[in-house]
Design a protein around this motif. Structure first.
Motif, PDB file in Angstrom:
ATOM      1  N   LYS A  87     -21.204  57.243 -31.352  1.00 17.82           N
ATOM      2  CA  LYS A  87     -20.410  58.432 -31.033  1.00 17.82           C
ATOM      3  C   LYS A  87     -20.075  58.489 -29.545  1.00 17.82           C
ATOM      4  N   LYS A  88     -21.022  58.120 -28.685  1.00 19.64           N
ATOM      5  CA  LYS A  88     -20.739  58.064 -27.247  1.00 19.64           C
ATOM      6  C   LYS A  88     -19.605  57.082 -26.964  1.00 19.64           C
ATOM      7  N   PHE A  89     -19.651  55.933 -27.634  1.00 20.13           N
ATOM      8  CA  PHE A  89     -18.593  54.943 -27.475  1.00 20.13           C
ATOM      9  C   PHE A  89     -17.244  55.512 -27.916  1.00 20.13           C
ATOM     10  N   LEU A  90     -17.222  56.192 -29.056  1.00 21.61           N
ATOM     11  CA  LEU A  90     -15.969  56.779 -29.544  1.00 21.61           C
ATOM     12  C   LEU A  90     -15.501  57.912 -28.641  1.00 21.61           C
ATOM     13  N   THR A  91     -16.447  58.662 -28.080  1.00 23.27           N
ATOM     14  CA  THR A  91     -16.090  59.737 -27.160  1.00 23.27           C
ATOM     15  C   THR A  91     -15.385  59.183 -25.926  1.00 23.27           C
ATOM     16  N   SER A  92     -15.784  57.990 -25.487  1.00 25.30           N
ATOM     17  CA  SER A  92     -15.125  57.370 -24.332  1.00 25.30           C
ATOM     18  C   SER A  92     -13.669  57.043 -24.613  1.00 25.30           C
ATOM     19  N   LYS A  93     -13.340  56.936 -25.889  1.00 26.08           N
ATOM     20  CA  LYS A  93     -11.957  56.634 -26.283  1.00 26.08           C
ATOM     21  C   LYS A  93     -11.164  57.876 -26.664  1.00 26.08           C
ATOM     22  N   TYR A  94     -11.833  58.841 -27.286  1.00 25.63           N
ATOM     23  CA  TYR A  94     -11.122  59.991 -27.859  1.00 25.63           C
ATOM     24  C   TYR A  94     -11.553  61.329 -27.278  1.00 25.63           C
ATOM     25  N   ASP A  95     -12.408  61.314 -26.260  1.00 29.00           N
ATOM     26  CA  ASP A  95     -12.859  62.517 -25.574  1.00 29.00           C
ATOM     27  C   ASP A  95     -13.467  63.510 -26.572  1.00 29.00           C
ATOM     28  N   ASP A  96     -12.814  64.628 -26.825  1.00 33.16           N
ATOM     29  CA  ASP A  96     -13.383  65.649 -27.711  1.00 33.16           C
ATOM     30  C   ASP A  96     -12.885  65.542 -29.151  1.00 33.16           C
ATOM     31  N   PHE A  97     -12.177  64.461 -29.467  1.00 34.52           N
ATOM     32  CA  PHE A  97     -11.685  64.175 -30.824  1.00 34.52           C
ATOM     33  C   PHE A  97     -10.628  65.172 -31.293  1.00 34.52           C
ATOM     34  N   SER A  98     -10.057  65.928 -30.356  1.00 34.52           N
ATOM     35  CA  SER A  98      -9.090  66.955 -30.731  1.00 34.52           C
ATOM     36  C   SER A  98      -7.765  66.364 -31.224  1.00 34.52           C
ATOM     37  N   GLU A  99      -7.539  65.085 -30.995  1.00 30.47           N
ATOM     38  CA  GLU A  99      -6.317  64.464 -31.518  1.00 30.47           C
ATOM     39  C   GLU A  99      -6.390  64.259 -33.028  1.00 30.47           C
ATOM     40  N   PHE A 100      -7.598  64.390 -33.596  1.00 33.58           N
ATOM     41  CA  PHE A 100      -7.777  64.248 -35.043  1.00 33.58           C
ATOM     42  C   PHE A 100      -7.883  65.617 -35.704  1.00 33.58           C
ATOM     43  N   ASP A 101      -7.432  65.676 -36.947  1.00 36.10           N
ATOM     44  CA  ASP A 101      -7.609  66.890 -37.743  1.00 36.10           C
ATOM     45  C   ASP A 101      -9.001  66.936 -38.365  1.00 36.10           C
ATOM     46  N   PHE A 102      -9.521  65.751 -38.716  1.00 35.51           N
ATOM     47  CA  PHE A 102     -10.848  65.663 -39.322  1.00 35.51           C
ATOM     48  C   PHE A 102     -11.496  64.338 -38.937  1.00 35.51           C
ATOM     49  N   VAL A 103     -12.825  64.336 -38.992  1.00 33.95           N
ATOM     50  CA  VAL A 103     -13.615  63.121 -38.808  1.00 33.95           C
ATOM     51  C   VAL A 103     -14.476  62.930 -40.051  1.00 33.95           C
ATOM     52  N   VAL A 104     -14.505  61.711 -40.570  1.00 33.76           N
ATOM     53  CA  VAL A 104     -15.388  61.365 -41.686  1.00 33.76           C
ATOM     54  C   VAL A 104     -16.524  60.501 -41.150  1.00 33.76           C
ATOM     55  N   VAL A 105     -17.753  60.925 -41.419  1.00 36.11           N
ATOM     56  CA  VAL A 105     -18.939  60.109 -41.158  1.00 36.11           C
ATOM     57  C   VAL A 105     -19.453  59.646 -42.507  1.00 36.11           C
ATOM     58  N   MET A 106     -19.600  58.334 -42.676  1.00 38.07           N
ATOM     59  CA  MET A 106     -20.063  57.845 -43.969  1.00 38.07           C
ATOM     60  C   MET A 106     -21.153  56.796 -43.802  1.00 38.07           C
TER      61      MET A 106
END
Length: 259
Positions: A87-106
């Protein structure tokens, strides 16, 4: 609509082609949805790395090799560490993930279809107070028994832990074959009857496939203080600061230990 789907893989070489097929079906079945797929792999000893790299043009891959660095940790601590590092790695790319409508964790070794996701999306659309929705998780080798497998991740709204013989949903299969954990085999009453509500709120739930609103995902982290705790409990505690965690009984996945 934009959806980020992320998961950990380790020693899942046999399952990876099935994952590719399922994600491909999601993409083709939802042409108006922009999917981003991310896989995190660490320390596999089988052919997982070569398998996921076969599809490197389809999904994004982040690999790590830690060796025995975390051997001193208990299992849920290690899982929480890897989920949080990813998640830290993804945060470095997408910051607060606000560009997405939803996130799926599987989870790995999960089998799902287009209905799994679309049913959850409907729940999110109709219930703005829900910030994480999860499926009924069935066990592939136990079918047609309908026992929900992921009881360890489950906490009731009274914060009661669920054990391996806790039955979340009533199994409606009337045949002779049942999972050893099923209430038909054990005689323990299920929490939710067959005519119960579609949505049930929990303090913690997972079932191997969670659809989460981006802000709740961004501000929630996995963790476990000792080996009696599931790392999902702390994640859902973070989600509940934003809204409800629910199970949608009309959405389902299959978990298999055959891969």
């Amino acid at each position: 609509m934009k959806i980020l789907i992320q998961l950990l893989v380790q020693n899942n070489a046999r399952w990876v082609p099935s994952l590719h097929s399922m994600l491909s079906n999601l993409r083709s079945g939802n042409p108006d949805t922009d999917f981003t797929f991310w896989l995190y792999e660490n320390d596999s000893t089988d052919e997982t790395v070569s398998e996921i790299l076969k599809y490197k043009d389809f999904w994004n891959v982040h690999t790590q090799n830690y060796g025995n660095k975390f051997a001193h940790m208990f299992r849920t601590q290690r899982i929480a560490h890897h989920r949080n590092e990813f998640k830290k790695f993804l945060t470095s790319k997408y910051d607060d993930f606000s560009e997405f409508d939803f996130v799926v964790v599987m989870d790995s070794d999960i089998f799902f279809n287009n209905k799994t996701l679309c049913t959850m999306l409907e729940t999110m659309k109709l219930n703005p107070d829900v910030h994480m929705v999860c499926p009924h998780g069935l066990v592939m080798r136990s079918l047609p028994c309908q026992f929900h497998y992921d009881t360890w991740a489950t906490l009731t709204t009274d914060n009661e832990r669920c054990g391996q013989f806790t039955n979340i949903i009533e199994c409606t299969h009337q045949g002779a074959k049942h999972d050893i954990h099923c209430h038909h085999a054990r005689g323990l009453p299920p929490m939710i009857k067959k005519n119960g509500p579609r949505l049930t709120e929990f303090n913690s739930f997972f079932g191997g496939f969670g659809l989460i609103r981006p802000r709740a995902y961004s501000e929630s982290w996995w963790g476990a203080d000792d080996d009696s705790q599931c790392d999902t409990w702390k994640f859902c505690e973070g989600v509940r600061k934003h809204g409800k965690v629910v199970m949608d009984r009309e959405s389902s996945v299959l978990w298999s230990d055959l891969f």
